[in-house]
Design a protein around this motif. Structure first.
Motif, PDB file in Angstrom:
ATOM      1  N   ALA A 122      16.226  18.719  43.597  1.00 34.41           N
ATOM      2  CA  ALA A 122      15.126  19.644  43.874  1.00 34.41           C
ATOM      3  C   ALA A 122      15.436  21.024  43.304  1.00 34.41           C
ATOM      4  O   ALA A 122      14.551  21.701  42.750  1.00 34.41           O
ATOM      5  CB  ALA A 122      14.877  19.724  45.372  1.00 34.41           C
ATOM      6  N   LEU A 123      16.692  21.453  43.428  1.00 31.66           N
ATOM      7  CA  LEU A 123      17.104  22.740  42.865  1.00 31.66           C
ATOM      8  C   LEU A 123      16.960  22.733  41.345  1.00 31.66           C
ATOM      9  O   LEU A 123      16.429  23.697  40.755  1.00 31.66           O
ATOM     10  CB  LEU A 123      18.554  23.032  43.253  1.00 31.66           C
ATOM     11  N   ALA A 124      17.421  21.672  40.692  1.00 31.25           N
ATOM     12  CA  ALA A 124      17.341  21.589  39.232  1.00 31.25           C
ATOM     13  C   ALA A 124      15.887  21.618  38.758  1.00 31.25           C
ATOM     14  O   ALA A 124      15.567  22.277  37.757  1.00 31.25           O
ATOM     15  CB  ALA A 124      18.035  20.314  38.752  1.00 31.25           C
ATOM     16  N   ARG A 125      15.028  20.939  39.471  1.00 24.57           N
ATOM     17  CA  ARG A 125      13.610  20.926  39.101  1.00 24.57           C
ATOM     18  C   ARG A 125      12.996  22.310  39.280  1.00 24.57           C
ATOM     19  O   ARG A 125      12.242  22.795  38.415  1.00 24.57           O
ATOM     20  CB  ARG A 125      12.861  19.898  39.953  1.00 24.57           C
ATOM     21  N   THR A 126      13.306  22.971  40.395  1.00 17.11           N
ATOM     22  CA  THR A 126      12.775  24.313  40.651  1.00 17.11           C
ATOM     23  C   THR A 126      13.250  25.302  39.594  1.00 17.11           C
ATOM     24  O   THR A 126      12.464  26.114  39.073  1.00 17.11           O
ATOM     25  CB  THR A 126      13.212  24.789  42.048  1.00 17.11           C
ATOM     26  N   ILE A 127      14.536  25.244  39.254  1.00 12.42           N
ATOM     27  CA  ILE A 127      15.075  26.132  38.222  1.00 12.42           C
ATOM     28  C   ILE A 127      14.392  25.879  36.885  1.00 12.42           C
ATOM     29  O   ILE A 127      14.006  26.828  36.174  1.00 12.42           O
ATOM     30  CB  ILE A 127      16.600  25.938  38.103  1.00 12.42           C
ATOM     31  N   THR A 128      14.234  24.615  36.518  1.00  9.35           N
ATOM     32  CA  THR A 128      13.590  24.271  35.255  1.00  9.35           C
ATOM     33  C   THR A 128      12.192  24.866  35.178  1.00  9.35           C
ATOM     34  O   THR A 128      11.814  25.497  34.170  1.00  9.35           O
ATOM     35  CB  THR A 128      13.526  22.745  35.095  1.00  9.35           C
ATOM     36  N   LEU A 129      11.404  24.684  36.216  1.00 13.32           N
ATOM     37  CA  LEU A 129      10.038  25.190  36.217  1.00 13.32           C
ATOM     38  C   LEU A 129      10.000  26.717  36.251  1.00 13.32           C
ATOM     39  O   LEU A 129       9.175  27.347  35.575  1.00 13.32           O
ATOM     40  CB  LEU A 129       9.271  24.614  37.404  1.00 13.32           C
ATOM     41  N   ASP A 169      13.283  16.346  29.696  1.00 12.20           N
ATOM     42  CA  ASP A 169      14.265  15.298  29.986  1.00 12.20           C
ATOM     43  C   ASP A 169      15.555  16.024  30.358  1.00 12.20           C
ATOM     44  O   ASP A 169      16.209  16.643  29.511  1.00 12.20           O
ATOM     45  CB  ASP A 169      14.462  14.407  28.765  1.00 12.20           C
ATOM     46  N   LEU A 170      15.918  15.977  31.630  1.00 17.63           N
ATOM     47  CA  LEU A 170      17.057  16.720  32.160  1.00 17.63           C
ATOM     48  C   LEU A 170      18.088  15.759  32.733  1.00 17.63           C
ATOM     49  O   LEU A 170      17.749  14.836  33.472  1.00 17.63           O
ATOM     50  CB  LEU A 170      16.585  17.678  33.269  1.00 17.63           C
ATOM     51  N   HIS A 217      29.242  22.402  41.889  1.00 18.56           N
ATOM     52  CA  HIS A 217      29.669  21.018  41.743  1.00 18.56           C
ATOM     53  C   HIS A 217      29.113  20.342  40.489  1.00 18.56           C
ATOM     54  O   HIS A 217      29.564  19.257  40.126  1.00 18.56           O
ATOM     55  CB  HIS A 217      29.264  20.212  42.978  1.00 18.56           C
ATOM     56  N   VAL A 218      28.150  20.974  39.838  1.00 14.24           N
ATOM     57  CA  VAL A 218      27.605  20.433  38.598  1.00 14.24           C
ATOM     58  C   VAL A 218      28.539  20.784  37.456  1.00 14.24           C
ATOM     59  O   VAL A 218      28.874  21.960  37.251  1.00 14.24           O
ATOM     60  CB  VAL A 218      26.188  20.975  38.338  1.00 14.24           C
ATOM     61  N   ALA A 219      28.976  19.776  36.703  1.00 14.77           N
ATOM     62  CA  ALA A 219      29.959  19.984  35.633  1.00 14.77           C
ATOM     63  C   ALA A 219      29.306  20.263  34.294  1.00 14.77           C
ATOM     64  O   ALA A 219      29.859  20.990  33.464  1.00 14.77           O
ATOM     65  CB  ALA A 219      30.860  18.754  35.515  1.00 14.77           C
ATOM     66  N   SER A 220      28.140  19.689  34.043  1.00 11.72           N
ATOM     67  CA  SER A 220      27.445  19.927  32.779  1.00 11.72           C
ATOM     68  C   SER A 220      25.965  19.645  32.954  1.00 11.72           C
ATOM     69  O   SER A 220      25.551  18.922  33.867  1.00 11.72           O
ATOM     70  CB  SER A 220      28.017  19.060  31.656  1.00 11.72           C
ATOM     71  N   ALA A 229      16.561  28.872  23.196  1.00 13.09           N
ATOM     72  CA  ALA A 229      16.990  29.964  24.066  1.00 13.09           C
ATOM     73  C   ALA A 229      16.578  29.718  25.512  1.00 13.09           C
ATOM     74  O   ALA A 229      17.339  29.999  26.453  1.00 13.09           O
ATOM     75  CB  ALA A 229      16.416  31.289  23.570  1.00 13.09           C
ATOM     76  N   THR A 230      15.376  29.179  25.711  1.00 13.21           N
ATOM     77  CA  THR A 230      14.912  28.882  27.067  1.00 13.21           C
ATOM     78  C   THR A 230      15.721  27.754  27.683  1.00 13.21           C
ATOM     79  O   THR A 230      16.111  27.812  28.855  1.00 13.21           O
ATOM     80  CB  THR A 230      13.423  28.532  27.049  1.00 13.21           C
ATOM     81  N   LEU A 231      15.998  26.723  26.909  1.00 12.16           N
ATOM     82  CA  LEU A 231      16.833  25.607  27.379  1.00 12.16           C
ATOM     83  C   LEU A 231      18.180  26.122  27.880  1.00 12.16           C
ATOM     84  O   LEU A 231      18.654  25.734  28.957  1.00 12.16           O
ATOM     85  CB  LEU A 231      17.013  24.615  26.225  1.00 12.16           C
ATOM     86  N   TYR A 232      18.796  26.995  27.112  1.00 12.32           N
ATOM     87  CA  TYR A 232      20.120  27.515  27.460  1.00 12.32           C
ATOM     88  C   TYR A 232      20.087  28.269  28.785  1.00 12.32           C
ATOM     89  O   TYR A 232      20.993  28.127  29.625  1.00 12.32           O
ATOM     90  CB  TYR A 232      20.603  28.425  26.337  1.00 12.32           C
ATOM     91  N   LYS A 233      19.044  29.050  29.015  1.00 12.57           N
ATOM     92  CA  LYS A 233      18.920  29.802  30.263  1.00 12.57           C
ATOM     93  C   LYS A 233      18.743  28.857  31.454  1.00 12.57           C
ATOM     94  O   LYS A 233      19.296  29.095  32.535  1.00 12.57           O
ATOM     95  CB  LYS A 233      17.741  30.768  30.174  1.00 12.57           C
ATOM     96  N   MET A 234      17.964  27.787  31.278  1.00 10.16           N
ATOM     97  CA  MET A 234      17.794  26.811  32.344  1.00 10.16           C
ATOM     98  C   MET A 234      19.139  26.227  32.763  1.00 10.16           C
ATOM     99  O   MET A 234      19.484  26.165  33.956  1.00 10.16           O
ATOM    100  CB  MET A 234      16.883  25.672  31.875  1.00 10.16           C
ATOM    101  N   ALA A 235      19.907  25.785  31.780  1.00 11.71           N
ATOM    102  CA  ALA A 235      21.176  25.126  32.071  1.00 11.71           C
ATOM    103  C   ALA A 235      22.180  26.093  32.706  1.00 11.71           C
ATOM    104  O   ALA A 235      22.887  25.741  33.661  1.00 11.71           O
ATOM    105  CB  ALA A 235      21.752  24.523  30.794  1.00 11.71           C
ATOM    106  N   GLN A 236      22.254  27.300  32.193  1.00 11.19           N
ATOM    107  CA  GLN A 236      23.187  28.277  32.743  1.00 11.19           C
ATOM    108  C   GLN A 236      22.863  28.589  34.203  1.00 11.19           C
ATOM    109  O   GLN A 236      23.771  28.756  35.031  1.00 11.19           O
ATOM    110  CB  GLN A 236      23.162  29.566  31.904  1.00 11.19           C
TER     111      GLN A 236
END
Length: 348
Positions: free
Chosen positions: A262-269, A219-220, A297-300, A282-289
């Motif tokens: 599409a970028l967010a989905r690719t990064i997540t996978l 859930d992103l 343009h992404v603020a959070s 730890a994995t969640l944090y790397k995805m978001a960073q």
């Protein structure tokens, strides 16, 4: 169609009553939209989208609650009809973010007493069926449901100081707040995940593992900084496009959210697959960073990642090792109870 009313920042009271109307919002929920778009010049080629839409309003509507005054109510049935009308006429129907911005902007610009519109669009996945078993092309008008994953966009269009000031007054100073993402993206990897070194005390029964199955339903949500919107200037407040949205010509912005999604989905996978995970956290944090690093343009970025447990079957009763990580091959899927790991990472 269901209607939604919630109360959470106006203050209206009637003399002698013990309570005060602190906040009011209402609108239409679960507006189901399926749209077929025939390609110009090649009408036999169809494109489709399926949305679940929620459209809620705030504004000078207090008296509908406190004085039974329906003169300030845009009927929820009318909100539904507007949604379907724009689904038919909007040039942005294939893009859920642009469609949500169009709908929200129209509702605020059209009705002078409405100060905010909240539009949520949930998009279901449809993919083209191959033209035939041997062809690399895709069928022109046949589709299949491509999993349970959903794209979600939430848009708030705020009239600010122009609210209630009369038709057109201040309505050229709209602000949109946009967040988007996905949910129900089910992922799994069979190795490359460990969980060790956690607190151990008299309540601890979980064993430490240096290799395990890692599965979750992603859930992103990522949020953009607020963006200025120019209200439509036509009489019916229906004309809306890139010229109405500040920064629309830049990549990675609200107007470019299909690419951002599409970028967010690719990064997540990608991070999920390749990270030697010390923990879900730890994995969640790397995805978001990484998403923050790749789109200015992404603020959070927020993730909620529930554990989908796969427990190795204990076969020691028959003299078979199925518990050692290197030997574990038969598992029992367990979905409850489950860990739930969530966090929001904001731009520094």
């Amino acid at each position: 169609m269901a209607s939604t009313t919630t109360t959470t920042t106006t203050t209206t009271t009637t003399t002698g009553e013990p309570g005060v109307l602190a906040h009011a919002r209402y609108g239409k929920d679960k507006v189901r939209v399926f749209r077929v778009v025939r390609e110009p010049g090649t009408p036999s080629v169809h494109r489709v989208v399926e949305y679940n839409v929620t459209a809620l309003l705030e504004g000078a509507i207090d008296t509908s609650y406190t004085q039974a005054d329906n003169s300030v109510v845009v009927a929820t049935d009318s909100i539904k009809n507007i949604t379907y009308y724009l689904a038919k006429t909007s040039p942005h129907i294939l893009d859920p973010t642009r469609f949500a911005l169009h709908l929200g902007t129209h509702l605020v610009a059209r009705y002078a007493h409405i100060s905010k519109a909240f539009v949520t669009v949930e998009q279901l996945r449809w993919a083209r069926i191959p033209a035939d078993s041997s062809a690399t092309g895709e069928h022109t008008h046949a589709f299949w449901r491509d999993g349970d994953e959903k794209k979600v966009v939430r848009v708030e269009v705020d009239a600010g100081a122009g609210a209630g000031a009369g038709a057109g007054a201040g309505r050229d100073k709209l602000v949109a707040r946009v967040e988007a993402g996905l949910r129900d993206l089910l992922v799994l990897k069979t190795t490359g995940s460990a969980f060790e070194g956690f607190v151990r005390d008299e309540y601890t029964t979980l064993g430490e593992v240096d290799d395990r199955i890692f599965s979750t339903s992603v859930d992103l949500t990522y949020r953009f900084a607020p963006v200025a919107i120019k209200a439509p200037t036509d009489a019916k407040k229906l004309e809306f496009g890139a010229a109405n949205v500040a920064g629309a010509d830049e990549t990675g912005t609200v107007w470019d959210n299909e690419r951002v999604g599409a970028l967010a989905r690719t990064i997540t996978l990608d991070v999920f697959a390749h990270d030697e995970s010390a923990s879900v956290q730890a994995t969640l944090y790397k995805m978001a960073q990484r998403l923050l690093a790749e789109d200015k343009h992404v603020a959070s970025v927020s993730y909620a990642l529930p554990n989908k447990h796969y427990i190795p079957v204990d076969m020691r009763y028959i003299g078979v090792d199925n518990l050692t990580p290197a030997a574990a091959e038969v598992f029992v899927p367990v979905d409850a109870p489950s860990g739930l790991i969530s966090a929001t990472i904001s731009r520094a």
